[in-house]
Design an enzyme around this catalytic site. Structure first.
Site, PDB file in Angstrom:
ATOM      1  N   THR A   1       0.843  -1.193   0.000  1.00 28.77           N
ATOM      2  CA  THR A   1       0.000   0.000   0.000  1.00 28.77           C
ATOM      3  C   THR A   1       0.879   1.243   0.000  1.00 28.77           C
ATOM      4  O   THR A   1       1.744   1.393   0.868  1.00 28.77           O
ATOM      5  CB  THR A   1      -0.924  -0.003   1.223  1.00 28.77           C
TER       6      THR A   1
ATOM      7  N   GLN B   1      -4.818  -7.315  -6.305  1.00 31.15           N
ATOM      8  CA  GLN B   1      -5.269  -7.873  -5.031  1.00 31.15           C
ATOM      9  C   GLN B   1      -6.614  -7.252  -4.657  1.00 31.15           C
ATOM     10  O   GLN B   1      -6.726  -6.035  -4.489  1.00 31.15           O
ATOM     11  CB  GLN B   1      -4.255  -7.613  -3.917  1.00 31.15           C
TER      12      GLN B   1
ATOM     13  N   HIS C   1      -7.589 -11.077  -1.145  1.00 25.85           N
ATOM     14  CA  HIS C   1      -6.913 -10.730   0.111  1.00 25.85           C
ATOM     15  C   HIS C   1      -7.710 -11.337   1.270  1.00 25.85           C
ATOM     16  O   HIS C   1      -8.690 -10.777   1.734  1.00 25.85           O
ATOM     17  CB  HIS C   1      -6.829  -9.211   0.256  1.00 25.85           C
TER      18      HIS C   1
ATOM     19  N   ASN D   1      -4.308 -10.594   6.997  1.00 24.94           N
ATOM     20  CA  ASN D   1      -3.954  -9.343   7.680  1.00 24.94           C
ATOM     21  C   ASN D   1      -5.088  -8.635   8.410  1.00 24.94           C
ATOM     22  O   ASN D   1      -5.086  -7.420   8.569  1.00 24.94           O
ATOM     23  CB  ASN D   1      -3.299  -8.368   6.692  1.00 24.94           C
TER      24      ASN D   1
ATOM     25  N   TYR E   1      -8.251  -8.166   7.590  1.00 24.90           N
ATOM     26  CA  TYR E   1      -9.301  -7.509   6.822  1.00 24.90           C
ATOM     27  C   TYR E   1     -10.534  -8.416   6.753  1.00 24.90           C
ATOM     28  O   TYR E   1     -10.580  -9.450   7.406  1.00 24.90           O
ATOM     29  CB  TYR E   1      -8.755  -7.090   5.456  1.00 24.90           C
TER      30      TYR E   1
ATOM     31  N   ARG F   1      -4.408 -14.927  -0.685  1.00 26.79           N
ATOM     32  CA  ARG F   1      -3.411 -14.617   0.343  1.00 26.79           C
ATOM     33  C   ARG F   1      -3.989 -14.915   1.718  1.00 26.79           C
ATOM     34  O   ARG F   1      -5.108 -14.473   2.038  1.00 26.79           O
ATOM     35  CB  ARG F   1      -3.020 -13.144   0.260  1.00 26.79           C
TER      36      ARG F   1
ATOM     37  N   ASN G   1      -3.636  -5.678  12.432  1.00 32.40           N
ATOM     38  CA  ASN G   1      -5.018  -5.176  12.502  1.00 32.40           C
ATOM     39  C   ASN G   1      -5.870  -5.943  13.505  1.00 32.40           C
ATOM     40  O   ASN G   1      -7.059  -6.172  13.297  1.00 32.40           O
ATOM     41  CB  ASN G   1      -5.659  -5.187  11.113  1.00 32.40           C
TER      42      ASN G   1
ATOM     43  N   GLY H   1       8.596  -7.752  -0.326  1.00 33.17           N
ATOM     44  CA  GLY H   1       7.853  -6.533  -0.117  1.00 33.17           C
ATOM     45  C   GLY H   1       8.742  -5.311  -0.030  1.00 33.17           C
ATOM     46  O   GLY H   1       9.063  -4.686  -1.038  1.00 33.17           O
TER      47      GLY H   1
END
Length: 368
Positions: free
Chosen positions: A25, A97, A178, A181, A183, A230, A238, A325
């Protein structure tokens, strides 16, 4: 024995090497519209076997950060088309993604200033980024509301529509779901954020239901060979948490094995942090074995804290693709640098989120 620089097949995607650009991001899409600067950024990195874009919202409700791109309006699709055209002109492969942030959002980013949505009305102990007057600021996420069961088919449909648009209108080679993480899809998976008592909560099968419905809808729409996913079994990112992740993710990959996916992308440990967590042990070899035993043929992608030596070891031990990354932020020609054992540029952390070309497209490549 394959090397990091050998080609590999991932479903329908023939990749020139086993190095992937991990999703990063960068908050450089004002009004959620991809720009020409973004096209330059991705084209600079097209020597990777696979480019995975920054997380991209499937709907306005799915937005959680300022100036991140979307995939639900004509201007966004046109913006992404200039990105994919630029990458393909460099003979690169690129997937988008697909993202719904769920509770990791703020009322300022939601339609009509409404509450973010989540499996349960539990506020995430994390922050998001709002950009005001060009300045990125970290703020607490807003309190979410719990999604009603009759809203979930609409979310599945939004994923399907976004996947079709990505391939048919924006020119992507495929999509990555996605499911990591902390979300929305990960929120449904994990007990720390999912306290529902209906068919989407409680048992492992119920908590995995939404992610599997989304994946089945997308593979039916564009084909499993163009679909990756992923997952992050133990990351605390998060405010994600599940007390017993091994049986949950073993079950999940066994179900995914039936869908002929292009690849499965696993974050090992804490996203952007330690590869092993003392309080969250996890057997990644057993996870891969469960996927293969259930018939899964997709490429196995590993991610988190890899350098060249660790990546070569992972490939020697059976990983098909290694995602990088942060090294890609400052090293657009990372493949060449790894191949020739060249030094890496140091990234400017002050330009990670938001801004223009500085710290984005101005990092030097190796001298010819």
């Amino acid at each position: 024995m394959p090397s990091l620089f050998d080609p590999v097949q991932a479903g329908e995607l023939q990749l020139a090497n086993r190095i992937a650009l991990a999703p990063l991001t960068r908050n450089r899409a004002p009004d959620a519209i991809p720009t020409a600067l973004m096209a330059e950024y991705y084209a600079q990195r097209a020597s990777a076997g696979l480019l995975i874009t920054e997380a991209t919202a499937i709907s306005h409700q799915g937005q959680g950060y300022s100036d991140v791109p979307g995939l639900y309006a004509p201007a966004q699709l046109a913006g992404w088309k200039q990105v994919t055209d630029a990458v393909h002109a460099q003979d690169g492969k690129i997937v988008v993604q697909l993202w719904h942030v769920g509770r990791v959002s703020h009322t300022d980013l939601q339609p009509g200033g409404g509450q973010p949505v989540a499996p349960s009305a539990i506020t995430a102990n994390t922050k998001t980024v709002l950009i005001r007057d060009g300045v990125p600021t970290f703020v607490d996420t807003s309190a979410p509301r719990a999604l009603a069961a009759d809203e979930l088919p609409g979310i599945v449909h939004s994923y399907e529509v976004a996947a079709r648009a990505a391939v048919n209108a924006a020119g992507f080679d495929g999509v990555e779901i996605h499911g990591a993480n902390g979300y929305l899809l990960d929120q449904f998976l994990k007990r720390g954020s999912n306290q529902r008592e209906d068919n989407y909560g409680g048992s492992i099968e119920n908590r995995a239901r939404l992610l599997l419905e989304v994946t089945r809808a997308i593979t039916a729409a564009i084909g499993g060979g163009r679909t990756g996913i992923r997952l992050s079994p133990v990351t605390p990112a998060n405010d994600a948490y599940d007390a017993d992740p091994q049986p949950l993710f073993d079950y999940l990959v066994k179900q995914l094995a039936t869908l002929d996916l292009a690849y499965v992308h696993i974050i090992e440990g804490a996203t952007g942090g330690p590869r092993e967590l003392d309080d969250r042990p996890f057997d990644y070899a057993a996870l891969k074995a469960a996927y293969r035993a259930a018939g899964g043929q997709g490429a196995w992608m590993v991610n988190n804290g890899y350098d060249k030596a660790l990546a070569e070891q992972a490939v020697a031990e059976g990983a098909d693709i290694v995602a990088f990354g942060k090294p890609y932020i400052a090293n657009p020609d990372l493949v060449a640098r790894l191949r020739h054992n060249a030094p890496l540029n140091t990234p400017d952390k002050m330009t990670f989120y938001g801004g223009g070309a500085k710290g984005y497209t101005d990092y030097p490549a190796l001298a010819a």
